[in-house]
Design a protein around this motif. Structure first.
Motif, PDB file in Angstrom:
ATOM      1  N   ARG A 136       0.829  -1.208   0.000  1.00 17.19           N
ATOM      2  CA  ARG A 136       0.000   0.000   0.000  1.00 17.19           C
ATOM      3  C   ARG A 136       0.864   1.260   0.000  1.00 17.19           C
ATOM      4  N   GLU A 193      -7.699   5.371   2.722  1.00 16.38           N
ATOM      5  CA  GLU A 193      -7.161   5.839   1.447  1.00 16.38           C
ATOM      6  C   GLU A 193      -6.040   4.928   0.963  1.00 16.38           C
ATOM      7  N   SER A 194      -5.180   4.499   1.888  1.00 18.14           N
ATOM      8  CA  SER A 194      -4.067   3.610   1.524  1.00 18.14           C
ATOM      9  C   SER A 194      -4.567   2.291   0.947  1.00 18.14           C
ATOM     10  N   GLN A 251      -6.941   1.849  -0.907  1.00 21.73           N
ATOM     11  CA  GLN A 251      -7.394   2.060  -2.284  1.00 21.73           C
ATOM     12  C   GLN A 251      -6.243   2.385  -3.243  1.00 21.73           C
ATOM     13  N   LEU A 252      -5.038   2.552  -2.675  1.00 18.59           N
ATOM     14  CA  LEU A 252      -3.907   2.987  -3.491  1.00 18.59           C
ATOM     15  C   LEU A 252      -2.781   1.960  -3.376  1.00 18.59           C
ATOM     16  N   TYR A 259       0.738   0.946 -10.288  1.00 21.28           N
ATOM     17  CA  TYR A 259       1.474   1.941 -11.072  1.00 21.28           C
ATOM     18  C   TYR A 259       2.853   1.440 -11.513  1.00 21.28           C
ATOM     19  N   ILE A 270       0.151   8.703  -9.575  1.00 22.74           N
ATOM     20  CA  ILE A 270      -0.202   8.479  -8.165  1.00 22.74           C
ATOM     21  C   ILE A 270      -0.731   9.763  -7.540  1.00 22.74           C
ATOM     22  N   ASP A 281      -4.234  10.530  -8.628  1.00 21.42           N
ATOM     23  CA  ASP A 281      -5.228   9.678  -7.973  1.00 21.42           C
ATOM     24  C   ASP A 281      -5.421  10.075  -6.507  1.00 21.42           C
ATOM     25  N   ILE A 282      -4.374  10.581  -5.874  1.00 23.38           N
ATOM     26  CA  ILE A 282      -4.510  11.065  -4.492  1.00 23.38           C
ATOM     27  C   ILE A 282      -5.467  12.253  -4.450  1.00 23.38           C
TER      28      ILE A 282
END
Length: 284
Positions: A167, A202-203, A205-206, A211, A239, A242-243
């Protein structure tokens, strides 16, 4: 639409009959001579067709052509704006970076262990590690590729997780005065403004591997050794973008947008031309 032999009236030439037409031109016979005009532009101001149903169809064609013309003008204007933005980015970058040659992969992704997950955000810096071999064995590892255009991505995975589930915890631009080649202590401090910590939700989802891809082994998602890796400027921009979309708080979203804009300026990236993420996870 067949307009052959249809009667028309021209403001100057009077009544005539259509003898030829295609998508771009129309030829009309007026008494003793033929005249050619641009189709459908001549209709409306200069030329009128007698048949009402044909007139209605022509009006629809003219409206469609006008919409297409405006869209084409808009595209040309957008291209001009894009070129101007590129020029501004280049000039600003030259001023900011001066003697530094931009590297296409001058970003760092850092593997945070349990302790570093806290200290990285409380102190806003990471340690690049110690050299384990060579003439400088035992000395701090110099992050030589990092410069004012570089950002540090903070990542982690629990011991129970697979590497593909790594993550993204947060990200920061390096300090305004940081130059990796001159870094003697191995610490990479954060920029005074451009620094973002993600919430746990949030993490989740990322994911980093959405990437990142190892070009030599695109099907593999492995990270066996080393505290950090360099990676592409475009991936970092993806990235950051997207943030921005993840942030719901107005102030946090504004900072993320400013961060993204600053990063693109420093790396001569045009946001409109940024490709979609194409990391290893997208290829499964």
């Amino acid at each position: 639409m067949n307009l052959i032999n249809k009667k028309v009236t021209h403001k100057r030439f009077g009544i005539g009959s259509i003898v030829k037409h295609n998508d771009s031109s129309i030829e009309i016979h007026f008494g003793s001579e033929n005249k050619r005009f641009v189709f459908p532009d001549v209709f409306g101001k200069h030329l009128k067709i007698h048949d009402k149903s044909d007139a209605k169809l022509l009006e629809e064609i003219i409206q469609k052509k006008e919409i297409e013309r405006k869209e084409e003008e808009w595209k040309k204007e957008e291209e001009k704006i894009l070129q101007r933005k590129k020029l501004v980015l280049r000039l600003e970058h030259e001023k900011l970076m001066q003697n530094h040659k931009l590297h296409p992969a001058s970003q760092m992704v850092f593997w945070c262990d349990t302790e570093e997950q806290d200290s990285s955000f409380s102190e806003w810096k990471v340690f690049s590690g110690i050299l384990k071999s060579g003439n400088n064995k035992g000395k701090p590892n110099k992050p030589s590729r990092l410069h004012q255009n570089s950002a540090v991505l903070l990542t982690a995975k629990d011991s129970s997780m697979l590497e593909k589930d790594r993550r993204i915890l947060g990200v920061y631009m390096v300090n305004e005065n940081f130059v990796g080649k001159l870094c003697e202590d191995g610490y990479i401090p954060a920029h005074s403004k451009y620094r973002i910590q993600l919430t746990e939700q949030e993490s989740d989802q990322l994911l980093f591997w959405h990437y990142y891809i190892n070009e030599k082994f695109p099907e593999k998602m492995t990270w066996n050794t080393g505290k950090y890796r360099y990676f592409e400027n475009l991936w970092m921009a993806q990235i950051l973008l997207d943030i921005v979309s993840l942030k719901s708080d107005t102030n946090e979203r504004e900072l993320a947008q400013q961060f993204f804009k600053h990063f693109c300026k420093m790396n001569q990236i045009t946001a409109q031309e940024l490709p979609k993420p194409n990391g290893a996870l997208t290829r499964i």
